[in-house]
Design a protein around this motif. Structure first.
Motif, PDB file in Angstrom:
ATOM      1  N   GLN C  98      36.735   9.628  23.054  1.00 25.46           N
ATOM      2  CA  GLN C  98      37.086  10.956  23.544  1.00 25.46           C
ATOM      3  C   GLN C  98      38.524  11.368  23.237  1.00 25.46           C
ATOM      4  O   GLN C  98      38.764  12.466  22.779  1.00 25.46           O
ATOM      5  CB  GLN C  98      36.875  10.998  25.068  1.00 25.46           C
ATOM      6  N   ASP C  99      39.459  10.454  23.504  1.00 25.76           N
ATOM      7  CA  ASP C  99      40.845  10.883  23.446  1.00 25.76           C
ATOM      8  C   ASP C  99      41.525  10.403  22.169  1.00 25.76           C
ATOM      9  O   ASP C  99      41.935   9.254  22.066  1.00 25.76           O
ATOM     10  CB  ASP C  99      41.591  10.331  24.668  1.00 25.76           C
ATOM     11  N   SER C 157      48.465  15.530  14.482  1.00 19.75           N
ATOM     12  CA  SER C 157      48.036  16.306  15.641  1.00 19.75           C
ATOM     13  C   SER C 157      46.734  15.724  16.194  1.00 19.75           C
ATOM     14  O   SER C 157      46.122  14.857  15.566  1.00 19.75           O
ATOM     15  CB  SER C 157      47.807  17.754  15.229  1.00 19.75           C
ATOM     16  N   GLY C 158      46.335  16.202  17.361  1.00 16.96           N
ATOM     17  CA  GLY C 158      45.124  15.681  17.991  1.00 16.96           C
ATOM     18  C   GLY C 158      43.895  15.779  17.094  1.00 16.96           C
ATOM     19  O   GLY C 158      43.129  14.824  16.946  1.00 16.96           O
ATOM     20  N   GLY C 159      43.710  16.940  16.488  1.00 13.74           N
ATOM     21  CA  GLY C 159      42.562  17.135  15.606  1.00 13.74           C
ATOM     22  C   GLY C 159      42.608  16.197  14.411  1.00 13.74           C
ATOM     23  O   GLY C 159      41.600  15.605  14.019  1.00 13.74           O
ATOM     24  N   MET C 160      43.808  16.043  13.868  1.00  7.56           N
ATOM     25  CA  MET C 160      43.974  15.165  12.703  1.00  7.56           C
ATOM     26  C   MET C 160      43.713  13.704  13.081  1.00  7.56           C
ATOM     27  O   MET C 160      43.152  12.936  12.313  1.00  7.56           O
ATOM     28  CB  MET C 160      45.394  15.306  12.153  1.00  7.56           C
ATOM     29  N   ARG C 161      44.127  13.338  14.288  1.00  9.04           N
ATOM     30  CA  ARG C 161      43.876  11.968  14.717  1.00  9.04           C
ATOM     31  C   ARG C 161      42.387  11.714  14.871  1.00  9.04           C
ATOM     32  O   ARG C 161      41.896  10.631  14.548  1.00  9.04           O
ATOM     33  CB  ARG C 161      44.564  11.697  16.059  1.00  9.04           C
ATOM     34  N   GLN C 162      41.675  12.731  15.380  1.00 10.37           N
ATOM     35  CA  GLN C 162      40.239  12.534  15.510  1.00 10.37           C
ATOM     36  C   GLN C 162      39.619  12.393  14.125  1.00 10.37           C
ATOM     37  O   GLN C 162      38.681  11.626  13.936  1.00 10.37           O
ATOM     38  CB  GLN C 162      39.612  13.682  16.323  1.00 10.37           C
ATOM     39  N   ARG C 163      40.167  13.090  13.136  1.00  8.28           N
ATOM     40  CA  ARG C 163      39.695  12.910  11.760  1.00  8.28           C
ATOM     41  C   ARG C 163      39.938  11.478  11.298  1.00  8.28           C
ATOM     42  O   ARG C 163      39.094  10.859  10.645  1.00  8.28           O
ATOM     43  CB  ARG C 163      40.410  13.878  10.819  1.00  8.28           C
ATOM     44  N   VAL C 164      41.114  10.934  11.658  1.00  3.84           N
ATOM     45  CA  VAL C 164      41.409   9.547  11.281  1.00  3.84           C
ATOM     46  C   VAL C 164      40.408   8.602  11.937  1.00  3.84           C
ATOM     47  O   VAL C 164      39.883   7.683  11.305  1.00  3.84           O
ATOM     48  CB  VAL C 164      42.854   9.164  11.682  1.00  3.84           C
ATOM     49  N   ASP C 180      31.585   9.376  21.438  1.00  5.64           N
ATOM     50  CA  ASP C 180      31.653   9.549  22.888  1.00  5.64           C
ATOM     51  C   ASP C 180      32.583  10.721  23.215  1.00  5.64           C
ATOM     52  O   ASP C 180      33.800  10.572  23.179  1.00  5.64           O
ATOM     53  CB  ASP C 180      32.165   8.249  23.515  1.00  5.64           C
ATOM     54  N   GLU C 181      32.025  11.862  23.522  1.00  4.19           N
ATOM     55  CA  GLU C 181      32.791  13.078  23.807  1.00  4.19           C
ATOM     56  C   GLU C 181      33.883  13.306  22.751  1.00  4.19           C
ATOM     57  O   GLU C 181      35.068  13.433  23.084  1.00  4.19           O
ATOM     58  CB  GLU C 181      33.456  12.978  25.197  1.00  4.19           C
ATOM     59  N   PRO C 182      33.520  13.388  21.492  1.00  2.00           N
ATOM     60  CA  PRO C 182      34.544  13.383  20.443  1.00  2.00           C
ATOM     61  C   PRO C 182      35.420  14.631  20.444  1.00  2.00           C
ATOM     62  O   PRO C 182      36.494  14.613  19.860  1.00  2.00           O
ATOM     63  CB  PRO C 182      33.736  13.289  19.151  1.00  2.00           C
ATOM     64  N   THR C 183      34.960  15.718  21.055  1.00  2.00           N
ATOM     65  CA  THR C 183      35.750  16.945  20.959  1.00  2.00           C
ATOM     66  C   THR C 183      36.206  17.460  22.318  1.00  2.00           C
ATOM     67  O   THR C 183      36.806  18.523  22.405  1.00  2.00           O
ATOM     68  CB  THR C 183      34.931  18.059  20.277  1.00  2.00           C
ATOM     69  N   THR C 184      35.950  16.702  23.376  1.00  2.00           N
ATOM     70  CA  THR C 184      36.277  17.185  24.711  1.00  2.00           C
ATOM     71  C   THR C 184      37.779  17.426  24.881  1.00  2.00           C
ATOM     72  O   THR C 184      38.194  18.352  25.570  1.00  2.00           O
ATOM     73  CB  THR C 184      35.801  16.167  25.760  1.00  2.00           C
ATOM     74  N   ALA C 185      38.586  16.576  24.230  1.00  2.00           N
ATOM     75  CA  ALA C 185      40.029  16.706  24.429  1.00  2.00           C
ATOM     76  C   ALA C 185      40.644  17.726  23.470  1.00  2.00           C
ATOM     77  O   ALA C 185      41.850  17.910  23.473  1.00  2.00           O
ATOM     78  CB  ALA C 185      40.696  15.345  24.241  1.00  2.00           C
ATOM     79  N   THR C 213      28.031  13.979  25.190  1.00  2.00           N
ATOM     80  CA  THR C 213      28.826  15.133  25.578  1.00  2.00           C
ATOM     81  C   THR C 213      28.335  15.688  26.912  1.00  2.00           C
ATOM     82  O   THR C 213      27.224  15.387  27.359  1.00  2.00           O
ATOM     83  CB  THR C 213      28.765  16.239  24.499  1.00  2.00           C
ATOM     84  N   HIS C 214      29.168  16.486  27.548  1.00  2.00           N
ATOM     85  CA  HIS C 214      28.707  17.186  28.748  1.00  2.00           C
ATOM     86  C   HIS C 214      28.444  18.648  28.403  1.00  2.00           C
ATOM     87  O   HIS C 214      28.054  19.429  29.263  1.00  2.00           O
ATOM     88  CB  HIS C 214      29.752  17.081  29.853  1.00  2.00           C
TER      89      HIS C 214
END
Lengths: 342, 313, 322, 340
Positions: C98-99, C157-164, C180-185, C213-214
């Protein structure tokens, strides 16, 4: 490496189940529990800390009440002094020097024997505990906690010039390594203190000096806690409902950091008692024939091969007191901040 | 990097000035201080008194005295002893520094080498008997001061000697390596207990972090997860407590040097207090303060190397 | 399409001082190769614990994972040794969290964090694995990948880290990706980017995705099959279109009615679900949704409804579906 | 100054709150490296809220929406502009007068956990504003607390309980009761439901709607969730990097967005409808949100703007900062090339 042991059994679920645990007591009729009471319950679960507390209480009560009683126990004796009749009020006094009974073994007259100057060791131990506690109360109870809270909270809440001053002052105190500042001041003013206040003078000097060196750390800690508490939304909420800054400090900041200050203070007591011991040990603390655990150790060092108990008794007493405060501090910390345990 | 050093040097300067000023002010305020009379003893004549007072620069106002002291300090000259005529403070402290550094650094290294692994082992076995017993021992070492342990140790030696068992000597630092073991070990105990306790806390905190879970989710071996991913992060808070922990080391060194007759800086300071040898005490204060500040700078540099987030350009 | 993952009667219980918490309570489902399965539920419904139990990433103790079987590509994950599991994790099954701010190790270069996984599972040398890392960074849309591989997570950035994170997860061509909730944050516009990326990459890599996801909207856009969880149990399992068109379980229905939608009449009153989710330490007897359920009858309070077929390809754990 | 206040009053008679060119800059400090720059968190924001109305304020993280809410309450220092509440500019008031004013405008916070003092009971929490403003004697205050509890739908046996005994939704109710205690006319709700589970969200939203009906409250509803904002607001303002880029009636905004950012934002929301999701056109914005420390020149949105790209990146977007202008009646947009 045993792979499945990496986390202790209480970590993950506390996070995962937190939201349910809150629901737990919402059923009607269930008694609500205040955070203080919760912490108290957790503290009671820590057997080590509770044991230490009991032991410490015994030591404190003994030093306060047993010493005056001890000074009434024992016969009036005359034989070794010819015409002079002396009672327990004298020979059980922690400061009474009697060259005729140097290094006497334990007996019904001197429960734990006497030291190199014929002073009663049991009485001196009790008096030594009193000194340790006196220093702890003045240093930690008054200066550390008092000044620490006042300056820490104000610097943390208002920031500004007070904060800068506090930071500079702490830097300076930190730059005096360890006990150096205390050694310096007690060394320089010892004679003056003796002249002015008599034999107890150095003790006051030691207390004030140790207090001066210890409070900036507490203030810095309190400041940090205040700052992080200030970030909490309920502080902002208080401002929106018209609570003044002073009221916010008294109603919301202090009650919420008090428990942490308790913990820090308990742990500071250990350090203070040790430092008093060190100063007495190097001859800057309590003046002979007065008693202090550090002084007792110093006096006994030369005779260790012959009279080891004279060194071991004060060492053991000090060890027990210091450990007890450490255990209690640890227990309080776990009780007030359960997460810190893992 | 240059800017960082510049800033730290300014900080160092500030500390030295602050420490010397406080030391100086204390000396000035303290009563019953007439070093000249003490130095002259029975040879005290008004003329000799005046000459000597001039020689020591004590006839000048306090701020000139302080300024002179700072100026001399800048040249590495700490002034003259009040107790031993003709001896400079440098003569006293010079050899003492080397000995204290040897004692202090050995103890620090020993404390780190034993303390940190103990803390990590305890964290990995959290709430088992290993953890509880290890941490109880470490709490004991942390809480119980050296001057209490020394009597116990001496009693132990007497028992060993009485039974013709081998012992480690305690007196005679300069005699050889075996004479150094006991003081170093006893000095290291407090810091070791401290590092062990901190390491445990830090390691538990790090093991809880999301990136450790990520490392596990990548299928890395447990060894790699703990000793690379977790430990590398635990190192940062550990580095940052080394600075404050130096206080234990210095306080401990006072006692150890005093009780074991080790001719180090701490011993010199205590001697100076007993002798009211004002410049020597001032010199030790300055030397120790500078040593602590330098150690802190070293730790800061290590920290900035270890943490990419604050790495200096 | 063949079955990739079969979970049968999975139970995960946390043993805490306050008592045993049945976080996952008898969950069974099947995932096919290449498909996207959504798991939806509120916090504490057990959806994340289900995923972590399958990966066996939960510390035991306090967790205890039992079950009939968790078959992944024909092998039972519950029977495997930690070594066997490690060979699968990050390789054939990967996970993102998630985070993104805390999920990457702050002291290592992102290139290293990707290459590490590649080296371990693909038997590549240092240079080849680094190249693979750069290639993956490029694939997840990080500009200047070769240079950025040398950067540390805090420089993203947060989005870029999720890409990583996605790059790490997909670096060894997994057949299953658990998100697990990949975009909630993340912010809405960044969420759209990441979801778009996941859609494209899962197609390209033929990876099955378990998307937790919720957010029912995310489910609607991404998943083919959906599981709805409530209080540790599966209450409904069906394909996405059926779930939104004809939800069988009263909880699913209530959930759909309680969220404000962009396409409803604007000021229509929401129909909230009354009460609170149950305390897992004191689970009610019978259906765990019964205390909040408008249709609940005496039987619901006595018996726990099993998850049964209520329509074509639709299973629900309710005595009175629809 | 008195004249100005009079003028403002006469101009906007039905406005409860009139925010004019509000600016909040945070100075950047960095020890020796101080550069004296500032983070322009809120950079010239204008809007009004009428009595009993809900204005939704939406935007992504770091756009300045929460800062705007706090600046209105004077919880953080305002750099420039006016906050005219009930006809009076409250940015010029003394701290004491501000405290008095705050009785009329209250705030509901995002985090149900940290917004209640863990050592206070529910009665103490709700009673604190009443004690502060001396609203009656002990018995009256107690009476009022009970009344407030039932207003927000909590049982009276909650009175002596501590926050940790409540769930998130229940805590938000306690927070609402505290905010309502002084009978405010404006409630600033900063992400009041975003920390709550979906099934509980609806309870709180409905409660807020009911309270508005019953008490005639006006809301400034700050949220990143466009569906929630659409549901609860009559009018909506969209913020991007410290500025309002579009403001209009809720219905209008969602049916006919004019600003390309609003369009992208709306299209980025996943819809709980698989059929719709499969067919709808998505505008996926490229790139990250720029930092408010160094916002792009001209129109802050231009580096990510699909419209600017479609028009071949006109010079104007890069050079000139668009002002918020009326496109139609009650529909203002800050864009050089608004879409019809």
């Amino acid at each position: 490496m045993d792979t499945d042991r990496y986390l202790e059994p209480d970590t993950a679920p506390t996070q995962l189940t937190q939201e349910y645990l809150m629901e737990e007591s919402l059923e009607p009729g269930l008694h609500s529990t205040s955070p203080w009471r919760d912490s108290f319950r957790r503290f009671l679960r820590d057997k080590r800390a509770v044991g230490a507390l009991v032991l410490l209480a015994i030591f404190i009560l003994a030093s306060l009440f047993l010493l005056p009683i001890y000074e009434h126990i024992g016969p009036v004796i005359s034989e070794r002094h010819g015409f002079v009749h002396i009672g327990p009020a004298k020979y059980h006094s922690p400061t009474y020097v009697d060259n005729l009974v140097e290094n006497a073994p334990a007996s019904s007259l001197h429960w734990l024997g006497t030291n190199y100057a014929g002073q009663d060791i049991f009485a001196r131990l009790l008096a030594g505990i009193q000194v340790s506690l006196f220093v702890a109360v003045i240093v930690v109870g008054v200066m550390d906690v008092g000044l620490g809270i006042i300056f820490g909270v104000l610097a943390g809440y208002y920031g500004g010039i007070l904060d800068t001053l506090l930071a500079r002052f702490t830097d300076l105190i930190f730059a005096f390594p360890g006990l150096l500042f205390a050694v310096l001041v007690t060394g320089l003013f010892r004679q003056a203190a003796l002249d002015r206040f008599g034999n107890d003078g150095p003790l006051y000097l030691v207390a004030i000096t140790l207090g001066l060196t210890i409070w900036p750390q507490m203030a810095r800690y309190v400041r940090g806690q205040t700052l992080s508490l200030k970030e909490q939304q309920f502080i902002e909420a208080s401002r929106t409902i018209g609570t003044s800054s002073n009221q916010i400090i008294l109603r919301h900041i202090l009650p919420n950091i008090l428990s942490l200050i308790f913990v820090a203070a308990t742990l500071d007591i250990s350090g203070t008692i040790i430092n008093e011991g060190v100063l007495s040990l190097i001859g800057l603390g309590v003046q002979a024939p007065g008693s202090s655990l550090g002084l007792m150790i110093q006096e006994s060092l030369a005779n260790i091969p012959y009279f080891p108990m004279e060194a071991i008794l004060p060492s053991l007493t000090l060890t027990i007191i210091v450990l007890a405060f450490s255990f209690i501090g640890d227990g309080l910390r776990d009780a007030f901040d359960p997460r810190s345990k893992d | 990097m240059l800017r960082f050093f510049l800033r730290r040097l300014i900080g160092l300067l500030f500390v030295v000035i602050g420490v010397t000023f406080v030391t100086y002010a204390m000396g000035y305020l303290a009563p019953n201080q007439d070093p000249i009379a003490a130095l002259l003893g029975q040879h005290n004549t008004p003329q000799a008194y005046a000459t000597l007072k001039h020689e020591y620069g004590l006839d000048k106002p306090w701020y000139i005295q302080y300024g002179t002291f700072l100026l001399n300090l800048a040249h590495g000259n700490l002034g003259l002893s009040y107790r031993y005529p003709g001896q400079s403070v440098n003569d006293f402290i010079g050899p003492a520094i080397a000995i204290s550094i040897q004692l202090g650094l050995s103890a620090l290294i020993l404390a780190l080498v034993l303390g940190i692994p103990s803390g990590i082992i305890a964290a990995l076995r959290a709430n088992t008997w290993v953890d509880t017993s290890l941490m109880s021992v470490m709490l004991f070492f942390y809480a119980v001061p050296a001057f209490v342990i020394i009597p116990f140790y001496q009693v132990l030696i007497d028992i060993l000697v009485a039974n013709n068992l081998p012992t480690l000597p305690v007196q005679g630092w300069s005699e050889g390596l075996t004479y150094k073991i006991v003081p170093v070990v006893i000095l290291a105990l407090t810091s070791m207990g401290y590092f062990a306790r901190i390491s445990r806390t830090v390691m538990l905190e790090v093991l809880r972090q999301d990136y450790v879970r990520t490392a596990r989710s990548k299928g890395l071996s447990e060894r790699r997860v703990i000793y690379l991913h977790a430990f590398r992060n635990a190192l940062l808070p550990l580095l940052s407590v080394i600075g404050p922990s130096l206080a234990f080391l210095v306080s401990g060194a006072f006692v150890i040097e005093d009780l074991f007759n080790i001719p180090g800086v701490g011993g010199a300071a205590i001697q100076a207090v007993a002798n009211r040898d004002w410049p020597v005490l001032q010199g030790t204060v300055v030397v120790l303060a500078v040593a602590v500040v330098i150690m802190n700078i070293v730790v800061d540099i290590l920290y900035s190397v270890a943490d990419p987030r604050i790495r200096i350009q | 399409m063949t079955d990739l993952l079969t979970v049968r009667d999975l139970h995960t219980t946390f043993h805490t001082r306050a008592g045993d918490v049945p976080a996952v309570n008898g969950v069974s489902f099947t995932m096919r190769e290449g498909e996207t399965l959504g798991i939806v539920g509120e916090s504490g419904s057990g959806k994340s614990v289900t995923a972590l139990s399958i990966m066996r990433l939960l510390p035991t103790p306090p967790a205890e994972i039992t079950g009939q079987e968790v078959l992944f590509a024909g092998q039972d994950l519950l029977e495997m040794s930690q070594d066997q599991l490690r060979a699968l994790r990050g390789n054939k099954m990967a996970m993102i969290f998630q985070d993104p701010m805390t999920s990457l190790n702050p002291v290592f270069k992102v290139g290293f964090q990707i290459a590490e996984s590649v080296r371990m599972h693909m038997n590549l040398g240092p240079r080849d694995s680094w190249n693979r890392a750069v290639e993956m960074l490029d694939k997840v849309g990080i500009p200047n990948a070769a240079r950025r591989a040398n950067d540390y997570p805090h420089e993203f950035s947060g989005g870029m880290r999720q890409r990583v994170m996605i790059a790490i997860a997909l670096s060894c061509n997994p057949s299953l990706l658990i998100a697990d909730e990949p975009t909630t944050a993340l912010d809405v516009t960044i969420q759209a980017q990441i979801l778009e990326l996941m859609r494209a990459l899962s197609k390209e890599f033929q990876t099955a995705v378990m998307l937790i996801t919720h957010d029912l909207g995310v489910i609607a856009g991404m998943a083919q099959q959906v599981l709805v969880m409530y209080a540790g149990r599966l209450v409904e399992a069906t394909d996405t279109r059926t779930l939104f068109a004809k939800p069988a379980h009263p909880y699913t229905q209530a959930l759909l009615h309680s969220i404000p939608r962009m396409d409803d009449a604007q000021n229509e009153r929401l129909q909230p679900i009354t009460g609170q989710p149950p305390d897992l330490l004191k689970m009610p007897v019978g259906c765990s949704f019964a205390p909040r359920c408008p249709k609940a009858q005496a039987r619901c309070q006595r018996e726990t409804p099993p998850l049964v077929e209520v329509g074509a390809g639709q299973r629900a754990a309710c005595f009175f579906p629809y | 100054m008195a004249d100005e206040t009079m003028l403002a009053t006469s101009m906007t008679t039905d406005a409860l709150l009139d925010v004019q060119d509000l600016k909040v800059y945070f100075p950047m400090t960095g020890g020796l490296l101080q550069r004296g720059g500032a983070v322009r968190a809120v950079d010239g924001v204008n809007f009004t809220i009428r009595r009993g109305e809900t204005l939704g304020l939406v935007g992504e993280s770091g756009c300045g929406k929460s800062t705007t809410g706090r600046a209105i309450l004077q919880l953080i220092p305002v750099t420039g502009g006016k906050v005219i509440f009930n006809g009076m500019d409250i940015t010029k008031l003394s701290p004491k007068a501000v405290r008095q004013k705050r009785a009329e405008m209250q705030m509901v916070f995002q985090d149900p956990f940290s917004s209640l003092d863990p050592r206070y009971t529910v009665a103490q929490i709700i009673g604190e504003p009443l004690v502060n403003f001396k609203r009656g004697n002990n018995r009256e205050i107690d009476q009022r607390i009970r009344e407030l509890l039932s207003t927000v739908g909590l049982p009276t046996n909650s009175l002596n309980r501590y926050p940790h005994e409540f769930s998130g939704g229940q805590r938000q109710r306690v927070g609402l009761a505290r905010a309502l205690a002084l009978n405010p006319s404006l409630l600033i709700a900063d992400e009041p439901v975003s920390a709550l589970d979906v099934s509980v969200q609806a309870q709180v939203l409905n409660l807020m709607e009911d309270l508005q009906q019953k008490l005639g409250l006006a809301y400034l509803f700050i949220s990143h969730n466009l569906s929630v904002v659409r549901h609860i607001s009559q009018r909506v303002a969209v913020m991007y990097l410290g500025r309002i880029v579009e403001i209009t009636a809720s219905r209008q905004l969602y049916a006919q967005p004019l600003h390309p950012y609003t369009k992208a934002l709306l299209s980025a929301i996943p819809m709980p409808d698989p059929v719709l999701e499969a067919t709808r056109q998505r505008i996926v914005l490229a790139g990250d949100l720029p930092s408010p420390v160094a916002p792009p020149s001209g129109c802050h949105f231009h580096p990510r703007c699909p419209r600017a790209q479609a028009l071949g990146n006109p010079e104007r977007c890069r050079q000139e900062s668009p002002t918020l202008t009326m496109a139609t009646l009650d529909h203002a947009v800050a864009c050089h090339f608004p879409e019809a």
